[in-house]
Design an enzyme around this catalytic site. Sequence first.
Site, PDB file in Angstrom:
ATOM      1  N   GLU A   1      61.061  92.444 -22.962  1.00 19.93           N
ATOM      2  CA  GLU A   1      61.361  91.323 -22.783  1.00 19.93           C
ATOM      3  C   GLU A   1      61.638  90.351 -23.724  1.00 19.93           C
ATOM      4  OE1 GLU A   1      57.671  90.568 -20.216  1.00 19.93           O
ATOM      5  OE2 GLU A   1      58.288  92.073 -18.866  1.00 19.93           O
TER       6      GLU A   1
ATOM      7  N   HIS B   1      56.645  86.398 -20.935  1.00 18.46           N
ATOM      8  CA  HIS B   1      56.699  88.013 -20.153  1.00 18.46           C
ATOM      9  C   HIS B   1      58.550  86.964 -19.330  1.00 18.46           C
ATOM     10  CE1 HIS B   1      53.694  90.795 -19.880  1.00 18.46           C
ATOM     11  NE2 HIS B   1      52.769  88.656 -20.486  1.00 18.46           N
TER      12      HIS B   1
ATOM     13  N   GLU C   1      56.324  83.389 -16.939  1.00 15.48           N
ATOM     14  CA  GLU C   1      57.750  84.442 -16.714  1.00 15.48           C
ATOM     15  C   GLU C   1      59.233  84.034 -16.602  1.00 15.48           C
ATOM     16  OE1 GLU C   1      57.299  87.115 -16.149  1.00 15.48           O
ATOM     17  OE2 GLU C   1      55.758  87.911 -15.520  1.00 15.48           O
TER      18      GLU C   1
HETATM   19  O1  LU0 Z   1      53.121  92.722 -16.336  1.00 19.41           O
HETATM   20  C1  LU0 Z   1      53.181  92.436 -15.269  1.00 19.41           C
HETATM   21  O2  LU0 Z   1      53.280  93.046 -14.200  1.00 19.41           O
HETATM   22  C2  LU0 Z   1      53.415  90.921 -15.091  1.00 19.41           C
HETATM   23  C3  LU0 Z   1      53.366  89.696 -14.529  1.00 19.41           C
HETATM   24  C4  LU0 Z   1      51.568  89.476 -14.679  1.00 19.41           C
HETATM   25  C5  LU0 Z   1      51.422  88.873 -15.302  1.00 19.41           C
HETATM   26  C6  LU0 Z   1      51.115  89.235 -13.373  1.00 19.41           C
HETATM   27  N1  LU0 Z   1      54.740  90.926 -15.301  1.00 19.41           N
HETATM   28  S1  LU0 Z   1      56.687  91.726 -16.107  1.00 19.41           S
HETATM   29  O3  LU0 Z   1      56.028  93.384 -16.683  1.00 19.41           O
HETATM   30  O4  LU0 Z   1      57.537  91.640 -15.106  1.00 19.41           O
HETATM   31  N2  LU0 Z   1      56.404  91.046 -16.394  1.00 19.41           N
HETATM   32 ZN    ZN Z   2      55.767  90.934 -19.057  1.00 20.41          ZN
END
Ligand code: LU0
Ligand code: ZN
Length: 445
Positions: free
Chosen positions: A188, A320, A393
Site C-alpha cells: 500500500e 491504507h 482506505e
Molecule cells: O486490514 C485490513 O484488512 C484492511 C481493512 C480493515 C482496516 C478493516 N483492508 S486492507 O488490508 O485492504 N488495507
Molecule cells: Zn491495508
Amino acid sequence: MRPPTPRSPRRRVPHGRLATAATAVVLALAMAAPASSDTAERSRSYEVTGPRTAAQRTAVAATGASVDAVRPGSVVITADAAQAERVRRMGYAVRVLPGPPDRSDGRKATPFDFPPADAKYHNYKEAMAEVDANVAAHPSLMSKQVIGTSYEGRDIVAVKITNAAKKPPGTTAAKPEVLFTAHQHAREHLTVEMALYLLKEFGSQYGKDARVTKMVDERVIWVVPDVNPDGGEYDIATGSYRSWRKNRQPNAGSSARGTDPNRNWDHKWGCCGGSSGSPGSQTYRGTAPESAPEVKVVADFVRSRIVGGKQQIKAAIDFHTYSELVLWPFGWTSSDTAPGMTKDDRDAFATVGTSMAASNRYTPEQSSDLYITDGSIDDWLWGNQKIFAYTFEMYPGPSGGGGGFYPPDEVIDRETARNRDAVLQLLENADCMYRSIGKEAQYCR
Ligand code: LU0
Ligand code: ZN
Ligand code: CA
C-alpha cells in the site's frame, strides 16, 4: 529443512550508502526468491462472485485470503491456490485477475527501487531523505525521532510537528496530540506518499494557511510514515511488484514469512474469526499480540505518550489502500456498541467520520461492515488507549480500475491532497470529539 528460528537475530539489510556489489547480491537473491519460496504457494488476485454480506465475506477471509475490495455481490481477494480452492468449495465463482502492472517501461530494474514509470513513489531510503529534508527546512516546527527498528533492522521514525512556542488560547493544558500512521501493509505504497504529503503541507503552509497554522500551533502532530519498511522494500525489490502484504518476519516451523501487522495489535487479538493462526495466511496474526516488532515499536511509542496517567494522543488516522473508505472501530464485532464503545462514542466516531468522508468523497462506515477483523490498530487504539482512531482506505475505489494497490504515480499529488480537509477536520475536532454530537459540556469540561 531449515531448523526453526523462533528468535533469529535481527539481520541488518544494507541500505543507506549501499556498496554496489552488496546491492547486486541482494537483488540476485531477491530475484531468485519469488513470493512462491516463502509462501507455501504463489499468491495471486482473484475476483469472487457471490458473497454479499459481511458474514459471507468474513467466511471468505477465514480461508486465509485477504479481502482487498468489497463490491456489491463480489469481492477481490489475494489467495494462494489452496485458499482459492477453499473459496470455490464454498460455492462461489472464482476468477483469476491479472497480476500487478508492469511499470518497467522495458527498462532494467534498479534494486529496491520503484519501476521507472512509478519513479515518483519513494522507496524507504528516499522517504527517509524526504523526512530529513522536511525537518531540516522547518527545524522550529519539526523534529524526528527513531522510535525503534523493523525485523530487518530498518529505522521506524516518528516526526513531531508543533510550534512549541504557541498554545491554544486560554488554556495551560497540554496540547492535544494526533497520530498519523502509514504503510502497515507492504503493497500500500500510496500511504507513504500520504504521510510525506502531510509533512510537506504542515511545513510549507505554516504561516500561510490559517487552518494549518492554527493546528501546528495548537496540536502536537505525529507522523509515522512507514510502519512496515521491510515489507515495502521486499515488494519493490526486483522491479516487479510482488503484491506483498505482511512484514518479513520468518515463522518458526513454516516456510511462509510474515505477520499481518493489522491483525497483531493487543486488543481482543485473535478473538473473533477476524484473523488467521496459519503463517501461510495473508492475515496471519502472529504468535502473540505485538509479536511483530514493528507493531511493538508503534504500540510502545503510543504508550510513551501517556503522561501523568493520561494518554496525550486523542485521535488518529491509519492510512491504507484501497477502496476509498473512512472506517471506525470496532472491527472485532458487527455491533455498533459494545463494551468500551458507548452510543455517544459511536456517534462521535460516526459524525466526524461521515463529515471527513464528505470532504474526500470516501464512503464512511464501521470497519466490520466490510468483514470482521481482530487485532487491528484501530481496535487497540480505541479499545485500549481511548484514541479516536480511523482507518482511511485511499484511492482507488473498490470497483476496479485505478490500479488497485498500484495506482500510477501520476495520481499521487491529487490523491494525497484529497485528504487535506479530512486531516484538518480530525485535528480540529481532536480536542473534544464529543463536540461533534453536541456533548462538549458532558465530556470535555
Ligand atoms: O486490514 C485490513 O484488512 C484492511 C481493512 C480493515 C482496516 C478493516 N483492508 S486492507 O488490508 O485492504 N488495507
Ligand atoms: Zn491495508
Ligand atoms: Ca508514471
